[in-house]
Write a protein that holds these residues in place. Sequence first.
Motif, mmCIF file in Angstrom:
data_model
loop_
_atom_site.group_PDB
_atom_site.id
_atom_site.type_symbol
_atom_site.label_atom_id
_atom_site.label_comp_id
_atom_site.label_asym_id
_atom_site.label_seq_id
_atom_site.Cartn_x
_atom_site.Cartn_y
_atom_site.Cartn_z
ATOM 1 N N ALA A 378 0.838 -1.208 0.000
ATOM 2 C CA ALA A 378 0.000 0.000 0.000
ATOM 3 C C ALA A 378 0.870 1.255 0.000
ATOM 4 O O ALA A 378 0.784 2.105 0.895
ATOM 5 N N TYR A 380 2.735 4.897 -0.800
ATOM 6 C CA TYR A 380 2.549 6.239 -1.358
ATOM 7 C C TYR A 380 3.267 6.284 -2.705
ATOM 8 O O TYR A 380 4.247 5.552 -2.927
ATOM 9 N N HIS A 407 -6.418 12.610 -4.749
ATOM 10 C CA HIS A 407 -5.833 11.982 -3.561
ATOM 11 C C HIS A 407 -4.355 12.316 -3.359
ATOM 12 O O HIS A 407 -3.583 11.490 -2.871
ATOM 13 N N LYS A 443 -1.798 9.269 -2.138
ATOM 14 C CA LYS A 443 -2.127 8.320 -1.083
ATOM 15 C C LYS A 443 -2.338 6.918 -1.657
ATOM 16 O O LYS A 443 -2.648 6.749 -2.835
ATOM 17 N N PRO A 444 -2.193 5.879 -0.808
ATOM 18 C CA PRO A 444 -2.466 4.506 -1.252
ATOM 19 C C PRO A 444 -3.921 4.353 -1.662
ATOM 20 O O PRO A 444 -4.808 5.019 -1.133
ATOM 21 N N GLY A 445 -4.150 3.472 -2.610
ATOM 22 C CA GLY A 445 -5.502 3.207 -3.076
ATOM 23 C C GLY A 445 -5.503 2.768 -4.517
ATOM 24 O O GLY A 445 -4.455 2.739 -5.184
ATOM 25 N N ASN A 448 -3.675 4.889 -7.158
ATOM 26 C CA ASN A 448 -2.232 5.079 -7.057
ATOM 27 C C ASN A 448 -1.518 4.364 -8.196
ATOM 28 O O ASN A 448 -1.741 3.164 -8.410
ATOM 29 N N LYS A 452 -0.646 -1.776 -5.508
ATOM 30 C CA LYS A 452 -0.749 -2.243 -4.125
ATOM 31 C C LYS A 452 0.577 -2.615 -3.473
ATOM 32 O O LYS A 452 0.618 -2.872 -2.272
ATOM 33 N N ALA A 516 -4.504 -2.531 2.238
ATOM 34 C CA ALA A 516 -4.559 -1.568 3.336
ATOM 35 C C ALA A 516 -4.548 -0.126 2.820
ATOM 36 O O ALA A 516 -4.272 0.139 1.646
ATOM 37 N N SER A 517 -4.828 0.802 3.736
ATOM 38 C CA SER A 517 -4.848 2.224 3.373
ATOM 39 C C SER A 517 -3.594 2.947 3.843
ATOM 40 O O SER A 517 -3.434 4.148 3.579
ATOM 41 N N LYS A 518 -2.719 2.240 4.549
ATOM 42 C CA LYS A 518 -1.472 2.828 5.004
ATOM 43 C C LYS A 518 -0.312 1.912 4.601
ATOM 44 O O LYS A 518 -0.451 0.691 4.606
#
Length: 596
Positions: A378, A380, A407, A443-445, A448, A452, A516-518
Motif C-alpha cells: 500500500a 505512497y 488523492h 495516497k495509497p488506493g 495510485n 498495491k 490496506a490504506s497505510k
Amino acid sequence: MACFRNWIVVFVLALFSLGSVAFAQSPEEDAQKPLTVANQLREMIEPFVSSGGGAAPVLQMEGLQVQLHKDLISFYRQRGYRPAWFHDGRVTPVAQQWIARVQGVAAEGLRPADYHVATLATCLELAHLSQSYGVQCDPTGLALLDLLLSDSFLKFVSHLINGRVDPVQLYAAEWQSAVSAIDAVGVLHQVLRKGEVAAVLEEILPYRAGYQRLAVYLAHYRQLALGGGWPVLADGPPVRPGDRDARLPALRRFLVLVGDLESSRQSSGWRMDAVTVAALKRFQVRHGLRADGVLGKDTLAQINVPVGRRIEQLGLNLERERWPKQDAGDRYLQVDITDFTLTLVDGGREIMRMPVVVGTSFRRTPVFSALMTYLVFAPYWTVPPTILEQDKLPVIKANPDYLDSHHYEIVAWGKDPNRTIDAASIDWKTITAKSFPGMLRQKPGPWNPLGKVKFMFPNAYHVYLHDTPAQYLFAKQQRTFSSGCIRIARPLELAIYLLDGQKGWDSERIKKEMAASKPYTVRLKNPIPVHILYRTAWVDVQGRLQFRNDVYERDQELQAALKQRPESSGQMAEVTMQVGGEAADRPSESESGLVR
C-alpha cells in the motif's frame, strides 16, 4: 588494400635490410649497443617512457599510424624490453598459436584490422621463410613485429573483457557496468609463461556461454548472406490459417532458412497449412510477436528485415556480451527491457515469467544490477521532480482542486513524514518546481500508479518494480509507457514467492497488507539480485535465436560509436614516434609531441 600493401613493404624492408635501423645512431653508439631485438624495442619505447608512462603511443611508419594499447609500454618495461614472441631470433610456437586464434576474430563480430591480422600473418610467414633459408632477419623488423604482436593481443583481450566501447560513456546515466578484475597485461604474461593461448583465454572467459552461442549464429547468418539472403515477401492482406496466398512458397523457403521449419516437412501449394502455421508461430515467438500463426503486418515487417541488418544486430549484441556484468548468480530476477518480460530464476531454473511495462523513449529504463531487500505494501507514490515540473504542476496551477480530487497531499520538508501542508494556503500563481513548498505524494488506493505493492532494490536511478492499476497495458505488444520504473503484471504472485518461508507472511497476510490504506514495509529475509538488461539479439536457454526491436534506438548509438572508435584500448594521447624512412633520427621532445 593499398594500406595493407604499404605495411608489407615496410616490414619486408625492415626484416631484410642489412644496414638500416629504426633510429640513426653514431658509430660510438653502435659499438656500445649491439643491434639486438631487445635494444631495438628499447629504442622504440624509451621516448614514451620519458613522457611519464601515462600516455598511449601512436606508432608512425611510412605515413601510416597505429594507435598502440595503453599498457604496451609497461608490458615491455616489465620484461626488460626482451622480445615476447621471438627467441634467439626465431618465431616461437606461441606466436603461431596467437596468429591462428586472432585470424578468427571476424567470427566474433570483431574487426581483424584492429589487431593487424593480415599484416602479422604475412610478416610471420616471411620471417619463417627467411629462417628456413638461413637468412638473418634484421632486428629492427623483428622488433616491429614483436611490438605489433603484443599490441594485437592486448587489444583483443581488452576488448573481450571490457568491450570495444565503454557503455557508461556511451549511454551516460542510463547504463551501469561492472568492473572487470582481469588485467590484459597479466593475461599476456600468463600466455607467454605457459606457452598456451587457447587454454588461457578459455580460463578467463568461462562464463560467456551466451557470447559463444551468438557467435555461432553470426557465422550461420553470414553464410545465408553469401547465399543471397532470403526472399522479400510482397505486401498483401493478412494470411490466416487455412487461407490461400501466392506468397506461401516464399514464406516456407524463408522459414527453412532461419530454422523455424524443417525442410523435410515443408509443404507445397498456396494454402496456409498446419505445419506452416506452427513454423510461423515459432518465428513469431522468437521475434517477440503475438504467436497467432497469421502472416500480418508486424510479422511481415520482421520477415523482411534484410540479412545484413540481422548480421549487424548480432555483431552489436556480441559487443554487449563483452561488456563486464555482475555475476547473475543461481537465484535472481531479470528484466529484459526489449522483451518487456520479467523472469525469475531459482536453482538455475526459470520458475516464473510475466509481462512488464518499461520506460518511454523519453524516460528510458536504465540498465543496471542491484539487490532487492524490501517490499512496501500500500505504498505512497512520491512524484519525481521531473514529473512534478513537466506533468503535475501545470495541471495543479490550472485547477488547485486537482490535488484533493486525485488523492494527493503535500508533505512539508523536514523529518516528519506526516506533517502536511494545506493546498488552499498556497499562492499557486507564484509557485515553480524549484519553489514547490514540499514533497508531492499520492495516497495509497486503487488510483495510485504504484498499485498495491512496490519491490525495492536501492539504486542510483530510483527505479523499482511495482504493481499498476493500468492492467490493460499488458495486452499491448510494445509496452513502453512508464517513467522509468518497471510495472509488473502479477505482483501478488511475486510477493508470495519472495516472502515464502518468512514467518508471519502467508498469502492471506500479503493480500491484507496490499489492500490496506497505510503503507507497510517488510524486509526480505532472503534478498534477491535484480538484473535489468537491454539486448536486441540473444540465444535463449533452448538454444533459439531471439530478435527484438531496438525500442530505445540504442543499437543505432552503439553502431555509431563503434564506427568512430577503431579501437577502445583506453585514453589515447597524440604521442608519436618516427620509425624508418630517410629522416629516421630520434626526434627532439618538441618535435615528437611528447605529452607532459
